[in-house]
Scaffold this active site. Structure first.
Site, PDB file in Angstrom:
ATOM      1  CB  THR A 187      -0.702   0.052   1.765  1.00 50.15           C
ATOM      2  OG1 THR A 187      -2.119  -0.848   0.629  1.00 50.15           O
ATOM      3  CG2 THR A 187      -1.931   1.227   0.877  1.00 50.15           C
TER       4      THR A 187
ATOM      5  CB  THR B  86       0.040  -3.548   6.608  1.00 46.94           C
ATOM      6  OG1 THR B  86      -0.994  -3.452   5.883  1.00 46.94           O
ATOM      7  CG2 THR B  86       0.932  -2.136   6.512  1.00 46.94           C
ATOM      8  CG  ASP B  87      -2.325  -7.718   3.581  1.00 50.76           C
ATOM      9  OD1 ASP B  87      -3.155  -6.979   4.241  1.00 50.76           O
ATOM     10  OD2 ASP B  87      -3.172  -7.708   2.864  1.00 50.76           O
TER      11      ASP B  87
ATOM     12  CB  SER C  47       3.209  -8.361   1.425  1.00 52.70           C
ATOM     13  OG  SER C  47       1.955  -7.872   2.582  1.00 52.70           O
TER      14      SER C  47
HETATM   15  N1  ASP Z   1      -3.105  -5.406   0.885  1.00 53.34           N
HETATM   16  C1  ASP Z   1      -1.123  -4.659   1.408  1.00 53.34           C
HETATM   17  C2  ASP Z   1      -0.291  -5.465   1.018  1.00 53.34           C
HETATM   18  O1  ASP Z   1      -0.227  -5.929   1.755  1.00 53.34           O
HETATM   19  C3  ASP Z   1      -2.240  -3.881   2.108  1.00 53.34           C
HETATM   20  C4  ASP Z   1      -0.706  -3.226   3.003  1.00 53.34           C
HETATM   21  O2  ASP Z   1      -0.465  -2.975   2.304  1.00 53.34           O
HETATM   22  O3  ASP Z   1      -1.742  -2.230   4.312  1.00 53.34           O
HETATM   23  O4  ASP Z   1      -0.013  -5.646   0.143  1.00 53.34           O
END
Ligand code: ASP
Length: 354
Positions: free
Chosen positions: A38, A118-119, A85
């Site tokens: 993200t 973040t995932d 991710s």
């Molecule tokens: N779905 C995104 C990822 O993990 C969420 C994020 O980065 O906050 O790449």
């Protein structure tokens, strides 16, 4: 007279440039390895915080948004991958760990920042915590809001991550996650919220520190083995052992255990309720799997606390316990453990010490 003045001015200019260069040379060197997420996400509008394309912006554009980075360190960027991710793979982990080890072995950087979705950030951080062979800082960061959003959190997170990677106090602390001004140990960090910018928490054992008004400040350290004291070496691995997580629940049965065994797993992490308890209708199948040499580890789905005892049981099925490791982190330690040994007692000891 004019000539003298011009010569003096020229000398002053040369000195100033030389001084600036010396200052730049004295700055720590930080390499940013971009993996997507993200923090590099582009949404259709400034108010959109979901439904965006993760990993869309390249590392140069992320760095351009934060020119202050160059005041903290000499920062360069490189792309490892550009993914959401949720799609992280063992293969990317192996490449990432090798690249980090290569950079430090060649003395190319004093610290590394990894931008990441973040995932699964906590999983990548934990994998690196066990496989990076340097005590120099490695800091993961990301964002909960896409780069195009009003009040995007990525730029400040990136700056604070670079400050931490450039900070001598961060050396020897293991791999870190810096998000929202908090410094989390890779071992303890967990994403605990779907959308809030304050999503990363250490549910069982607390933060290592904060980035206080731009200054990374450590208050505690982990006693568990990591990085330079880790026995895991991925330099020559081209794959990791197949380990699955099964989620325990009321009304559970043996279906997924049998499917996992049939699929050829070498290990199963059972994310059970409470103290990693196992439903009786899954237990017989898990015991049978353990009797065939598949390593079965009990973890908890509660989100915090230790699964005890942290020793092999003297009675009952020979299931290991994950201690305070979350099911996802227990899976990674078990994968790496299985690259060294198949013995349950030795693997349980690893869960006690990492
Ligand atoms: N779905 C995104 C990822 O993990 C969420 C994020 O980065 O906050 O790449």
């Amino acid at each position: 007279m004019k000539l003298l003045l011009a010569s003096v001015l020229f000398l002053l200019l040369v000195n100033a440039i030389a001084g600036q260069k010396a200052e730049a040379a004295a700055q720590p060197r930080v390499i940013i390895l971009a993996t997507g997420g993200t923090i590099a996400g582009r949404a259709a509008s400034e108010t959109a915080v979901t439904g965006y394309q993760a990993g869309d912006l390249n590392i140069a554009s992320l760095m351009e948004k934060v020119p202050e980075l160059q005041e903290v360190a000499t920062v360069t960027g490189e792309t490892v991958c550009a993914i959401d991710s949720k799609d992280m793979t063992d293969d990317i982990w192996l490449r990432l760990a090798r690249r980090v080890n290569e950079i430090f072995a060649a003395g190319e950087a004093d610290g590394i920042v990894i931008t990441h979705g973040t995932d699964t950030m906590e999983e990548t951080a934990w994998f690196l915590n066990l496989t990076v062979q340097s005590d120099r800082p490695v800091v993961l960061t990301g964002a909960m809001r896409p780069a195009t959003a009003i009040s995007a959190d990525g730029p400040m997170n990136l700056l604070e991550a670079v400050r931490t990677a450039a900070c001598p106090d961060a050396a020897g602390q293991g791999v870190l996650i810096v998000m929202n001004g908090d410094i989390n140990a890779a071992r303890e960090a967990a994403k605990t919220n779907t959308l809030n910018t304050d999503a990363f928490r250490p549910p069982s054992l607390g933060l290592l520190g904060y980035v206080n008004d731009g200054v990374p400040t450590f208050y505690r350290a982990s006693t568990r083995r990591h990085t330079t004291r880790s026995e895991f070496d991925v330099a020559r691995l081209d794959a990791l052992p197949y380990v699955k997580i099964l989620y325990g629940h009321a009304g559970d049965d043996s279906l997924f255990v049998e499917a996992a065994v049939k699929a050829g797993v070498r290990g199963i992490v059972y994310a059970g309720p409470g103290n990693g308890s196992v439903h009786r209708d899954a237990e017989a199948a898990l015991a049978e799997a353990a009797a065939r040499g598949i390593i079965v580890v009990r973890a908890t789905r509660t989100g915090s606390g230790a699964v005890v005892p942290e020793a092999l049981p003297t009675d009952g099925p020979p299931f290991l316990s994950a201690g305070t490791l979350s099911p996802t982190k227990a899976r990674i330690l078990l994968q790496l453990a299985l690259t060294r040994t198949n013995r349950p007692d030795e693997i349980q000891e690893m869960f006690r010490t990492y």
